[in-house]
Design an enzyme around this catalytic site. Structure first.
Site, PDB file in Angstrom:
ATOM      1  N   ASP A  20       0.674  -1.212  -0.043  1.00 13.71           N
ATOM      2  CA  ASP A  20       0.139  -0.001  -0.098  1.00 13.71           C
ATOM      3  C   ASP A  20       0.975   1.280  -0.043  1.00 13.71           C
ATOM      4  OD1 ASP A  20      -1.648   2.313   0.410  1.00 13.71           O
ATOM      5  OD2 ASP A  20      -2.871   1.120   2.047  1.00 13.71           O
ATOM      6  N   HIS A 135      -5.772  12.584  13.286  1.00 12.44           N
ATOM      7  CA  HIS A 135      -6.647  12.269  12.456  1.00 12.44           C
ATOM      8  C   HIS A 135      -7.987  11.360  13.115  1.00 12.44           C
ATOM      9  CE1 HIS A 135      -4.467  14.443   9.475  1.00 12.44           C
ATOM     10  NE2 HIS A 135      -3.736  13.514   9.609  1.00 12.44           N
ATOM     11  N   ASP A 172       1.664  19.656  12.683  1.00 14.98           N
ATOM     12  CA  ASP A 172       1.849  18.614  11.684  1.00 14.98           C
ATOM     13  C   ASP A 172       1.372  19.046  10.454  1.00 14.98           C
ATOM     14  OD1 ASP A 172       1.717  15.224  11.715  1.00 14.98           O
ATOM     15  OD2 ASP A 172       0.464  16.277   9.963  1.00 14.98           O
ATOM     16  N   HIS A 174      -0.535  17.990   8.144  1.00 13.92           N
ATOM     17  CA  HIS A 174      -1.903  17.756   7.761  1.00 13.92           C
ATOM     18  C   HIS A 174      -2.861  18.270   8.946  1.00 13.92           C
ATOM     19  CE1 HIS A 174       0.557  14.256   6.225  1.00 13.92           C
ATOM     20  NE2 HIS A 174      -0.211  14.363   5.082  1.00 13.92           N
ATOM     21  N   ASP A 265       6.111  15.848   9.642  1.00 14.62           N
ATOM     22  CA  ASP A 265       6.043  16.186   8.072  1.00 14.62           C
ATOM     23  C   ASP A 265       5.872  17.541   7.680  1.00 14.62           C
ATOM     24  OD1 ASP A 265       3.593  16.385   9.284  1.00 14.62           O
ATOM     25  OD2 ASP A 265       2.674  14.441   8.573  1.00 14.62           O
ATOM     26  N   TYR A 305       7.909  11.667   8.300  1.00 17.87           N
ATOM     27  CA  TYR A 305       8.320  10.545   7.409  1.00 17.87           C
ATOM     28  C   TYR A 305       9.545  10.650   6.604  1.00 17.87           C
ATOM     29  CZ  TYR A 305       3.276  10.329   8.451  1.00 17.87           C
ATOM     30  OH  TYR A 305       2.349  10.455   9.415  1.00 17.87           O
TER      31      TYR A 305
HETATM   32  N1  Q9C Z   1      -0.094  12.178  -0.546  1.00 24.33           N
HETATM   33  C1  Q9C Z   1      -0.299  11.773   9.661  1.00 24.33           C
HETATM   34  O1  Q9C Z   1       0.729  12.524   9.040  1.00 24.33           O
HETATM   35  N2  Q9C Z   1      -2.065  10.079   2.728  1.00 24.33           N
HETATM   36  N3  Q9C Z   1      -1.082  11.236   8.736  1.00 24.33           N
HETATM   37  C2  Q9C Z   1      -2.382  11.189   2.142  1.00 24.33           C
HETATM   38  C3  Q9C Z   1      -1.216  12.534   0.231  1.00 24.33           C
HETATM   39  C4  Q9C Z   1      -2.461   9.957   4.075  1.00 24.33           C
HETATM   40  C5  Q9C Z   1      -0.957  11.337   7.562  1.00 24.33           C
HETATM   41  C6  Q9C Z   1      -1.892  11.275   0.786  1.00 24.33           C
HETATM   42  C7  Q9C Z   1      -1.555  10.862   5.151  1.00 24.33           C
HETATM   43  C8  Q9C Z   1      -1.873  10.506   6.650  1.00 24.33           C
HETATM   44  C9  Q9C Z   1      -0.444  11.630  11.253  1.00 24.33           C
HETATM   45 ZN    ZN Z   2       0.805  14.658   9.302  1.00 25.33          ZN
END
Ligand code: Q9C
Ligand code: ZN
Length: 603
Positions: A20, A135, A172, A174, A265, A305
């Site tokens: 994945d 999230h 973060d 996101h 990130d 990441y």
């Molecule tokens: N490229 C956290 O950082 N995928 N979750 C997004 C966009 C999900 C991130 C795809 C990213 C989740 C905790």
């Molecule tokens: Zn994130």
């Protein structure tokens, strides 16, 4: 010990068992890499190391539904195909047979950290956890998150410790929509998040991540979203967001605890964020948050990441939590305007030496002035002394000041406080000695009756900022006067909207803060100013105080320079119109030269 570090090796057990591409970045090495780097930098050993317990189901129930908790409990017995099928019911989530255990440890780590801070065992701390949490929603996993670690910690702090105001800062990259949903109608939890948004074209693609989502009902005004509509945001953007958006709101809110959804990130090199902020930026953000809530800051890992960027950023946060100085910010101090086009690129993440490389002796930090080495500090230029110093006490004080100054410029100490008579003359000598010794640029923040030395060269090497009670004036981009603010609100605006943007924009090698005769600042205000002035020059601050013999001020300032939180500011009072006018006037005069003054707000 001052700082707790909460970690358990078991949290590295969960991993992706099938292909994945979206989920593979959330891997166990995130924790092991960060921890190894903390060990290599000698930082882990300086923390109180706590092993977390698993959160109880009652604790999970502070935020999640019983059905959702039961569902997660059941995942322990599923085979890979069943786990994969269940994961597919959620957006960007994978389950592993160890997920329930790991996720309960992650919540438990956040709870243990909050308990250690609120019971006074430590001042602050970091929980290194996975899976992340921000999230996750009442009955849904989302974006690698299973249980909402930070939201549960906030509810726990309210229920077990009786807290009434908690600030959650989500840096973060996101949007932590899970946290937003949980607290959107609750005025006791102020949620701030910045996030990559690109006008809704970035995950999780939510309308409610935009800046006009501000909370609902009683919670209206207690959600603050700062969407980034383009990638490439860097140190100047993050710093400007804190100075111009988060901190004014946060000071008025006056939290009793700060929880950080500390995702990295948003740092340079991260494949998700595509942002440019360097690791030391996170140290500065941490330092800024530590002036709130008596320094009670609990950071909990979320995303991040790029293993190198993540590890270095984590080290910078821990250094700031430990009270160490943080290396100065690199890169142009020019925020993107309107989050719009243009801006600066070409900055690539370089896997540098480990985070312990920062040294006050670093040649890049203390460039020698070209040409003659200048007079030695061992032999103060007696001919320059002001008449007021022709006394034994003044000479003793001068020796003390020059000794401290030399210690700071040579890197033996990072900062110092000296009580002194004739502060104006001392400042004059200290300034000249720094400029001829090792400092390329010196920031002087002068409070009270202190004149700028009339023969000081206007060569851009000194930024003179005085807060002395007369009217606002920008005599040059390097000579700025502000009236003494009349209220706490006005003082905060002056510091956050003027002093710090100029200070960070100037990139001084040294900050001289001088509290002269009739300086008139309240003690908590002076302490806050000193604490915040640690940022711009990597902690190199010399404070000179001309104080009454009975005053405690110098002692308070010394503790603050050491990294202790400044005392509470007391009740908030808004700025009177004349103070706001003065600030707006100065911004108008100065923002062409000092880009950090520009407030880039969407219309
Ligand atoms: N490229 C956290 O950082 N995928 N979750 C997004 C966009 C999900 C991130 C795809 C990213 C989740 C905790
Ligand atoms: Zn994130």
């Amino acid at each position: 010990m001052r700082t707790a570090l909460v970690y358990h090796e078991d949290m590295t057990a969960a991993r992706l068992l099938w292909e994945d591409p979206e989920c593979e970045i959330e891997r166990p090495e995130r924790l092991t890499a960060a921890l190894r780097r903390l060990q290599q930098g000698g930082l882990e050993q300086r923390c109180l190391q706590l092993a977390p317990r698993e959160a109880s189901e009652a604790e999970l129930g502070l935020v999640h539904s019983p059905e959702y908790v039961s569902l997660l409990r059941g995942t322990q017995a599923l085979d890979t195909q069943e786990l994969r099928a269940l994961s597919g019911q959620y957006d960007a989530v994978y389950f592993h047979p160890s997920t329930f255990h790991c996720a309960r440890l992650a919540v438990g780590a956040a709870l243990q950290l909050v308990d250690a801070v609120l019971m006074g065992a430590v001042h602050n701390g970091l929980a290194l956890v996975r899976p992340p949490g921000h999230h996750s929603q009442r009955a849904a996993a989302n974006g690698f998150c299973v249980f909402n670690n930070v939201a549960i910690a906030a509810r726990h702090a309210q229920q077990k410790h009786g807290l009434q105001r908690i600030l959650i800062v989500d840096w973060d990259v996101h949007h932590g929509q899970g946290i937003q949903y949980i607290f959107e109608d609750d005025p006791s939890v102020l949620y701030f998040s910045w996030h990559r948004y690109e006008h809704g074209r970035f995950w999780p693609y939510l309308r409610e991540s935009d800046a006009d989502a501000v909370g609902q009902g009683k919670g209206r005004g207690f959600t603050v979203n700062l969407p980034w509509n383009q990638v490439g945001m860097g140190n100047a953007d993050y710093l400007a967001a804190f100075l111009h958006v988060l901190l004014p709101v946060a000071f008025e809110f006056d939290p009793e605890l700060v929880l950080v959804s500390a995702g990295f990130d948003s740092a340079i090199g991260d494949p998700e964020g595509q942002m440019q902020a360097t690791p030391e930026c996170f140290g500065h953000l941490t330092q800024l948050l530590q002036v709130l809530a008596g320094g009670r800051v609990c950071a909990v890992l979320e995303g991040g990441y790029h293993l190198e960027s993540l590890s270095q950023s984590v080290c910078m946060v821990v250094r700031a939590l430990l009270g160490d100085p943080v290396p100065p910010l690199s890169g142009p101090m020019e925020p993107h305007r309107r989050y719009g086009v243009g801006g600066w690129g070409g900055w690539v993440f370089q896997a540098g030496p480990c985070c312990s490389c920062f040294s006050l002796q670093c040649p890049g930090v203390h460039p020698e002035r070209p040409g003659s080495p200048g007079p030695s500090l061992d032999q103060p230029p007696a001919a320059r002394l002001h008449e007021a110093l022709a006394q034994d006490t003044a000479f003793t004080a001068l020796g003390k000041v020059l000794h401290l100054l030399k210690g700071i410029l040579d890197g033996q100490v990072s900062s110092g406080v000296a009580t002194t008579p004739a502060a104006a003359a001392m400042l004059d000598v200290a300034l000249r000695c720094s400029l001829s010794h090792r400092a390329q640029r010196v920031l002087c923040v002068a409070v009270g009756q202190l004149d700028r030395p009339p023969d000081l060269a206007n060569d851009g090497r000194t930024l003179w900022l005085d807060i002395r009670g007369k009217e606002a004036a920008a005599l040059s981009p390097f000579h700025v006067s502000m009236p003494l603010p009349g209220t706490t609100g006005a003082f905060l605006s002056c510091v956050l909207a003027l002093v710090l943007p100029l200070a960070y924009g100037f990139r001084p090698d040294l900050v001289l803060m001088v509290l002269g005769p009739a300086q008139g600042l309240q003690e908590p205000h002076a302490a806050l100013l000193a604490a915040l002035l640690r940022g711009p020059a990597g902690g190199r601050v010399l404070v000179l105080v001309e104080q009454e013999p009975t005053s405690q001020l110098a002692g308070i300032l010394a503790r603050v320079l050491h990294g202790d939180a400044p005392p509470s500011l007391g009740p908030f009072s808004t700025a009177p119109p004349e103070d706001t006018q003065a600030l707006l006037y100065l911004r108008g005069q100065l923002e062409a030269q000092w880009k950090m003054l520009q407030v880039a707000a969407p219309s």
